[in-house]
Scaffold this active site. Sequence first.
Site, mmCIF file in Angstrom:
data_model
loop_
_atom_site.group_PDB
_atom_site.id
_atom_site.type_symbol
_atom_site.label_atom_id
_atom_site.label_comp_id
_atom_site.label_asym_id
_atom_site.label_seq_id
_atom_site.Cartn_x
_atom_site.Cartn_y
_atom_site.Cartn_z
ATOM 1 N N ASP A 141 -30.745 60.297 30.732
ATOM 2 C CA ASP A 141 -29.744 60.557 31.625
ATOM 3 C C ASP A 141 -29.969 60.073 32.910
ATOM 4 O O ASP A 141 -31.074 59.940 33.628
ATOM 5 C CB ASP A 141 -29.322 61.915 31.622
ATOM 6 N N GLU B 226 -29.697 55.147 30.208
ATOM 7 C CA GLU B 226 -28.125 55.178 30.547
ATOM 8 C C GLU B 226 -28.233 54.515 31.808
ATOM 9 O O GLU B 226 -28.955 55.263 33.057
ATOM 10 C CB GLU B 226 -27.729 56.728 30.957
#
Lengths: 707, 110
Positions: A351, A388
């Site tokens: 993330d 990401e």
Amino acid sequence: MERIDVHPTHTSNGYQLRCGQPFPFGATIVPGGVNFSIYSSHSTACTLVLFEKRAPQPFVEIPFPESFRIGNVYCMVVFDLDFENLEYGYRMEGPNNFQQGHWFDPSKVLLDPYAKVVSGRDVWGTQPNWDDIYQHRGRLSFDDFDWENDSPLDVPLEDMVIYEMHVRGFTKDPSSGVKENHRGTFAGILAKIPYLQELGINTVELMPVFEFDEFEHSRYHPETGEFLVNYWGYSTVNFFAPKAGYAATGKFGMQIDELKNLVKELHKVGISVILDVVFNHTAEGNERGPTISFRGLDNKTYYMLTPEGYYFNFSGTGNTLNCNNPIVRGMVLDCLRYWTAEFHIDGFRFDLASILGRDPWGYPLANPPLLETLAFDPILARSKLIAEAWDAGGLYQVGSFPSYGRWAEWNGKYRDSVRKFIKGDAGVIGEMAQRLQGSPDLYRGAGRPPSTSINFVTAHDGFTLADLVAYNGKHNYANGENGNDGANDNYSWNCGVEGATDNPDILKLRARQMRNAIAILLVSQGVPMLLMGDEMGKTQGGNNNTYCHDSPLNWLNWHLVEQNQDWFRFVKHCIAFRLAHPVLRNSEHFQNCDYLGVGFPDISWHGVKAWHADWSSDGRVLAFMLCGQHAKGGRVKDNQIYVAMNMHYESLWFELPAPPVGTAWHVFANTGAQPPEDIHAPGQEPPLESQSSLLIGDRSVVILIAK
Amino acid sequence: MDIQINQQEDITVVTLSGEVDANTAPKIHEVILPLAEPGAKILLDMTAVPYMSSAGLRLLLYLYRQTKGNSAQLVLVGLSEELLDTMAVTGFLDFFSICPTLAEGKNAFS
């Protein structure tokens, strides 16, 4: 012969002790006792605090003797402890000086960052005792799971079809048909393995499963009164412990076994497991957040701090983990190694991974040591590493994330290009040609393969697919933030009416647009990722940021599978088609030429006229043909596949390129046709009447196969 | 915790009564592990066990490994639904022969 180190050398408060081993960090069961090891650079003293399970007060506190401190590590073996009922924590003494970044406070009991089991939120949603002095408690784990010859699956990345899912949302709803006490847990997923097999995906990506606190920032919606929680879990309390509340057996402290068993059973049917991991920040938040662990153990080491002692906030959530500090880097590495070796996890999606490339002052590093370390680590050597490739601090690295030949990326540009293309925007044909090929414009120059591109049209963050074609704007009222949260650039189109409608023409168009998105996703080079529920038409009522809802808004309604059978069948066949055809899953970029001398280029581009693509800026039509002889660089043989995309608002005649001699075009999919003619089971494609031309409906995709 | 052992022909029937947790597991361990001799047939009757903690489950696993290693056989009888459930979702259940009643348990030995 009995080992000599089973004998204590010290006593304290009635407990027998000896100096411990600094490695491994955490609490480890050793002959006769438990080895406790914890790091802190800036503290002056440390005390081990031991509780009986759920007891309000500790039964003993044992200060580490000065001689048990090796470097900056306190380590001690305590003998004769009840492994099963033990909860432990630490008190740290040291300076408390905001500006210098030190937050030591011996009145707080702190959670071990290396605890493998964390109690305190054992059953999801059960209100904790807020008066408890120690909310999240470390517990001991047993690493004795019987894996029966299982190991991570090691599937090539380009062969994966990823299903992004939320552990609780998947089976929490009663419509899941899962046994009541298993709903919303790892055991619930276990029960639904046959469904995942039927859908045909071969990889699940679990949204965060590290221990988090669903009650973090919990609140009542100011107007609706709904209780809002931290549902998604992008806020880690501890990086080594599976979330107890996600296990049906969490109340027995058996979450490790339950998750391991799920991984083992998924592996048995060929499904890999990727974890969505959040190393960019922690649940301690900013200056006003709770002291749980890192802040009290060594604030200055674990967090990026401004010169004034405040928290840098590149995550958008209050604090930023200091990932390129060597100590923190070590913890991240230890964590991923643990999940790989101990839980047989196949890969990780990071993330806001761009934060992992920032130096301790927040500047992007040219050669980030953490990313490099992970890429070359021997234990992670076969793990999938997916970034990401952006963060909330404005660093956007899609196409430029430091990859070391290993890192793949969530391709946000793929999402945007496909969304714009299917809603009929002009000027995206060139981009689309790149996206369909695995984005060579972004990756080829750096020698990165098509599988670097994790392709997706929807993800947990943003609209579901059904909402993407039903809403022009976000409708986030239910989140209680005046609609200010969530993305604004959605590239969505409601097809004529905002939200629900019973207008049959609009419903037909929406169904077609959904088919277009999935068809394009599954024939693109790279790695497709589907969002849980999109295959059954899940709606969130236009809410594009449902992070806080533990309600049917997020829970999968399994009746949708029945209600939308035609759609489910379409998605299922698209996945099966991709997996049946290696030419859709190349490991190298196309060369746009016939490098094998077989009579067709590996990929060729077409328009309404065969062999003539219209690259003009107002074009809305694109077709391409893949040569089966060139599949996987010519190492395997496959069929010729032709894909025509008409995103114009009018039907158009397409001239078809001639298929290879001795073969004829057969129809796999035509999104403009009504079910059941919209798609055919792979292997059962009917022949096309005219082999030379085809009328393709407005906003429709046709996929042909030569055989 | 009460442990009864009685031999019924070639089957050793072990009847447990009470909770199996970290406090009682070591005692059970001590009593029943020596029974897992080569070729032994052990029937563990747990009809009167209302609760079992992870220590209890690990005890069962230990017993399973011991019997398997000695080519002995182990059958569990009378597990509560909650216990069966816990064993199923943690993967423990696959290792064991399970029967609802004592009579069926006796017939389960091959």
